[in-house]
Design a protein around this motif. Structure first.
Motif, mmCIF file in Angstrom:
data_model
loop_
_atom_site.group_PDB
_atom_site.id
_atom_site.type_symbol
_atom_site.label_atom_id
_atom_site.label_comp_id
_atom_site.label_asym_id
_atom_site.label_seq_id
_atom_site.Cartn_x
_atom_site.Cartn_y
_atom_site.Cartn_z
ATOM 1 N N LEU A 94 0.847 -1.189 0.000
ATOM 2 C CA LEU A 94 0.000 0.000 0.000
ATOM 3 C C LEU A 94 0.887 1.245 0.000
ATOM 4 C CD1 LEU A 94 -2.770 1.375 0.217
ATOM 5 C CD2 LEU A 94 -2.561 1.174 2.711
ATOM 6 N N LEU A 95 0.717 2.104 -1.012
ATOM 7 C CA LEU A 95 1.536 3.302 -1.149
ATOM 8 C C LEU A 95 0.759 4.574 -0.818
ATOM 9 C CD1 LEU A 95 3.409 2.409 -4.475
ATOM 10 C CD2 LEU A 95 4.197 2.083 -2.113
ATOM 11 N N LEU A 96 -0.482 4.686 -1.309
ATOM 12 C CA LEU A 96 -1.272 5.901 -1.149
ATOM 13 C C LEU A 96 -2.736 5.513 -0.955
ATOM 14 C CD1 LEU A 96 0.255 7.785 -4.220
ATOM 15 C CD2 LEU A 96 0.730 8.358 -1.832
ATOM 16 N N GLY A 97 -3.494 6.352 -0.254
ATOM 17 C CA GLY A 97 -4.899 6.034 -0.105
ATOM 18 C C GLY A 97 -5.670 7.127 0.596
ATOM 19 N N ASN A 98 -6.995 7.054 0.456
ATOM 20 C CA ASN A 98 -7.922 7.897 1.202
ATOM 21 C C ASN A 98 -9.226 7.122 1.367
ATOM 22 O OD1 ASN A 98 -9.363 8.185 -1.237
ATOM 23 N ND2 ASN A 98 -8.404 10.147 -1.715
ATOM 24 N N ARG A 99 -10.300 7.791 1.739
ATOM 25 C CA ARG A 99 -11.561 7.081 1.998
ATOM 26 C C ARG A 99 -12.181 6.501 0.726
ATOM 27 N NH1 ARG A 99 -12.899 12.675 2.485
ATOM 28 N NH2 ARG A 99 -14.293 13.368 0.811
ATOM 29 N N SER A 104 -1.883 0.570 -4.608
ATOM 30 C CA SER A 104 -0.845 -0.349 -4.150
ATOM 31 C C SER A 104 -0.040 -0.823 -5.349
ATOM 32 C CB SER A 104 -1.468 -1.567 -3.442
ATOM 33 O OG SER A 104 -2.293 -1.182 -2.381
ATOM 34 N N TYR A 105 1.112 -1.437 -5.047
ATOM 35 C CA TYR A 105 1.922 -2.056 -6.092
ATOM 36 C C TYR A 105 2.164 -3.495 -5.678
ATOM 37 C CZ TYR A 105 5.101 -2.119 -10.068
ATOM 38 O OH TYR A 105 5.678 -2.371 -11.290
ATOM 39 N N GLY A 106 1.818 -4.418 -6.580
ATOM 40 C CA GLY A 106 1.940 -5.835 -6.275
ATOM 41 C C GLY A 106 2.943 -6.526 -7.167
ATOM 42 N N ILE A 107 3.699 -7.453 -6.590
ATOM 43 C CA ILE A 107 4.673 -8.264 -7.326
ATOM 44 C C ILE A 107 4.281 -9.720 -7.126
ATOM 45 C CG2 ILE A 107 7.100 -8.893 -7.555
ATOM 46 C CD1 ILE A 107 7.747 -6.080 -6.424
ATOM 47 N N VAL A 108 3.916 -10.374 -8.224
ATOM 48 C CA VAL A 108 3.362 -11.726 -8.169
ATOM 49 C C VAL A 108 4.330 -12.679 -8.868
ATOM 50 C CG1 VAL A 108 1.396 -13.180 -8.756
ATOM 51 C CG2 VAL A 108 1.035 -10.760 -8.214
ATOM 52 N N ASP A 109 4.947 -13.598 -8.110
ATOM 53 C CA ASP A 109 5.892 -14.546 -8.703
ATOM 54 C C ASP A 109 5.378 -15.983 -8.658
ATOM 55 O OD1 ASP A 109 6.106 -15.031 -6.016
ATOM 56 O OD2 ASP A 109 8.255 -14.620 -5.869
ATOM 57 N N GLN A 110 4.163 -16.171 -8.155
ATOM 58 C CA GLN A 110 3.537 -17.488 -8.116
ATOM 59 C C GLN A 110 2.024 -17.289 -8.040
ATOM 60 O OE1 GLN A 110 4.588 -19.570 -4.467
ATOM 61 N NE2 GLN A 110 4.901 -17.611 -3.436
ATOM 62 N N PRO A 111 1.234 -18.321 -8.336
ATOM 63 C CA PRO A 111 -0.212 -18.138 -8.268
ATOM 64 C C PRO A 111 -0.649 -17.612 -6.911
ATOM 65 C CG PRO A 111 0.318 -20.210 -9.353
ATOM 66 C CD PRO A 111 1.616 -19.677 -8.827
ATOM 67 N N THR A 112 -1.526 -16.620 -6.931
ATOM 68 C CA THR A 112 -1.987 -16.016 -5.687
ATOM 69 C C THR A 112 -3.099 -16.871 -5.068
ATOM 70 O OG1 THR A 112 -3.716 -14.695 -6.755
ATOM 71 C CG2 THR A 112 -1.507 -13.734 -6.636
ATOM 72 N N LEU A 368 -0.279 8.721 2.944
ATOM 73 C CA LEU A 368 0.868 7.926 2.535
ATOM 74 C C LEU A 368 0.915 6.609 3.299
ATOM 75 C CD1 LEU A 368 3.515 10.814 2.662
ATOM 76 C CD2 LEU A 368 1.818 10.337 0.880
ATOM 77 N N GLY A 369 1.228 5.523 2.598
ATOM 78 C CA GLY A 369 1.411 4.228 3.233
ATOM 79 C C GLY A 369 2.848 4.040 3.690
ATOM 80 N N ARG A 370 3.036 3.153 4.653
ATOM 81 C CA ARG A 370 4.376 2.929 5.186
ATOM 82 C C ARG A 370 5.353 2.427 4.123
ATOM 83 N NH1 ARG A 370 4.976 2.956 10.723
ATOM 84 N NH2 ARG A 370 3.049 3.307 11.879
ATOM 85 N N ALA A 371 4.863 1.645 3.165
ATOM 86 C CA ALA A 371 5.756 1.112 2.134
ATOM 87 C C ALA A 371 6.339 2.210 1.261
ATOM 88 C CB ALA A 371 5.002 0.101 1.266
ATOM 89 N N SER A 372 5.674 3.370 1.218
ATOM 90 C CA SER A 372 6.165 4.451 0.362
ATOM 91 C C SER A 372 7.461 5.073 0.886
ATOM 92 C CB SER A 372 5.091 5.533 0.214
ATOM 93 O OG SER A 372 4.864 6.183 1.456
ATOM 94 N N VAL A 373 7.671 4.996 2.200
ATOM 95 C CA VAL A 373 8.826 5.677 2.803
ATOM 96 C C VAL A 373 10.146 5.105 2.291
ATOM 97 C CG1 VAL A 373 10.004 6.189 4.978
ATOM 98 C CG2 VAL A 373 7.501 6.254 4.859
ATOM 99 N N ALA A 374 10.226 3.790 2.191
ATOM 100 C CA ALA A 374 11.489 3.144 1.823
ATOM 101 C C ALA A 374 11.865 3.363 0.363
ATOM 102 C CB ALA A 374 11.404 1.646 2.112
ATOM 103 N N ILE A 375 10.899 3.756 -0.465
ATOM 104 C CA ILE A 375 11.194 3.888 -1.905
ATOM 105 C C ILE A 375 11.068 5.330 -2.387
ATOM 106 C CG2 ILE A 375 10.490 1.510 -2.375
ATOM 107 C CD1 ILE A 375 7.877 2.692 -3.562
#
Length: 398
Positions: A94-99, A104-112, A368-375
């Motif tokens: 989760l990178l950004l959001g509101n009500r 979000s950004y997803g990385i899929v390397d196997q069937p979900t 801002l989502g927590r994942a956004s800080v690192a990138i």
């Protein structure tokens, strides 16, 4: 969806007896928007779609968001992200959001895992890789630059093809994602003036028809992520019909609108949802007046936050800012933004743009989502002045 589709076995009339090959009565399921007052579909299951045998809360609350303070433009580099471990659906960060909407950004390397969003529709944009998406309505093949719109409460999973990961920009709505009303006739057909038509939309190609027992499905609600165990596989559907179903649309089939002088972003609109719009920037000729300035003018989004996801190509108006393929920029309301220094002069006389990008404009401030800080790129806010600011960038602890 504005047009009717039918697949597999269905009875001649709605709510009429239908039996399977073994003579057992088939279970009918109505999936409908806005109660019984909007688009719907009828699905026919070999087993009972209501039969759960277990339920467990996996995540009690949605991930925390924090305000964009100090108010700054932001630049995020998604290539720095890794795969999120389960139970995060689609490995999404989760990178950004509101009500109204969550990005979000997803990385899929196997069937979900099998997954169902009971809050609202989802739009998955395929940035990299290819594969297929299995849904209760059937199979959809997807490739790079596809939008995949999945209705709320539609069970699905993503299956990447080959050794390459699928990378997905995920747009989660609080309601339904639709075509702009100005593109539609009063009876729902896409007009000649729309930048795409029904011929450009891809619907499920075949039924999945999977049978099994004790099948896990993750279900997102506003309060939690729940793990259901179903007595039978939810893909035991032998037929369906209606005007509500998942579909794919490739950005390459968007027909850009070109004017004599620069056109505002709404000409690129592709979808709309409650409190936001989605636009597609595809390669196109530049404005054709000899005196036109082809790159965007400086502008203040008085009533909206603007997010751009840079897919591929030459991002002329962002030269020198660090923007690259896979970048996400956030330009919030209250910040005047525009082309980077020197890009206006560099664009004069150019025949066209070769960039691909997805824009999401929201009408409530994005947090801002927590994942956004690192990138985050800490230099981006100062890229117009080429000076470093004295203020610390926001973090979850500020």
């Amino acid at each position: 969806m504005p047009f009717y589709q039918r697949m597999g076995e269905t009875p001649r009339k709605r709510h009429q007896v239908l039996r399977g090959a073994d003579g057992a009565l088939v279970a009918e399921e109505l999936m409908g928007n806005e109660g019984f007052a909007a688009e719907s579909a009828l699905l026919y299951h070999l087993g009972m779609p209501t039969a759960i045998v277990d339920a467990e809360t996996l995540m009690a609350d949605e991930e925390e968001l924090f305000p964009n303070t100090p108010l700054l433009p932001r630049h995020y580099l998604t290539p720095k992200l890794g795969r999120q471990p389960p139970p995060a659906p689609l490995g999404r960060h989760l990178l950004l959001g509101n009500r109204d909407v969550r990005l979000s950004y997803g990385i899929v390397d196997q069937p979900t895992p099998l997954y169902r969003n009971a809050v609202g529709d989802e739009c998955l944009f395929v940035q990299a890789g290819r594969g297929h998406v299995e849904t209760v309505f059937g199979l959809l093949e997807v490739r790079e630059r596809d939008y995949l719109v999945i209705p709320a409460s539609c069970t699905y999973r993503v299956v990447p093809e080959g050794d390459r990961c699928m990378e997905l920009l995920v747009i989660e709505a609080s309601g339904h994602i639709e075509f702009p009303s100005r593109y539609l006739s009063k009876r729902g057909q896409l007009l000649e003036s729309a930048p795409f038509s029904e011929r450009d939309l891809r619907t499920p190609s075949e039924l999945c028809l999977v049978e099994g027992a004790d099948v896990e499905v993750l279900v997102k609600t506003r309060a939690a992520l729940t793990r259901y165990v179903y007595a039978r596989h939810p893909f035991d559907v032998i037929g369906w019909d209606g005007c509500l179903y998942p579909f794919a649309f490739n950005m390459g089939d968007f027909e850009p609108i070109v004017k004599r002088f620069h056109a505002p972003p709404p000409v690129h609109q592709t979808f709309e949802g409650p409190g936001f719009v989605i636009c597609s920037f595809a390669p196109r000729p530049f404005d054709f007046d000899p005196e036109s300035i082809p790159v965007p003018y400086n502008h203040a989004n008085v009533d909206s936050d603007e997010v751009l996801f840079y897919v591929d190509g030459d991002f002329m108006s962002r030269k020198g800012s660090g923007i690259e393929a896979g970048s996400i920029s956030l330009h919030p309301a209250g910040f005047i933004h525009g082309p980077q220094p020197g890009s206006v002069e560099a664009a004069l006389g150019k025949p066209g743009t070769k960039e691909w990008a997805v824009m999401v404009d929201t009408f409530a401030p994005l947090e801002l989502g927590r994942a956004s800080v690192a990138i985050e790129d800490p230099n981006y806010p100062w890229s117009w002045s080429k000076r470093h600011g004295a203020t610390e960038l926001a973090s979850p602890d500020t």
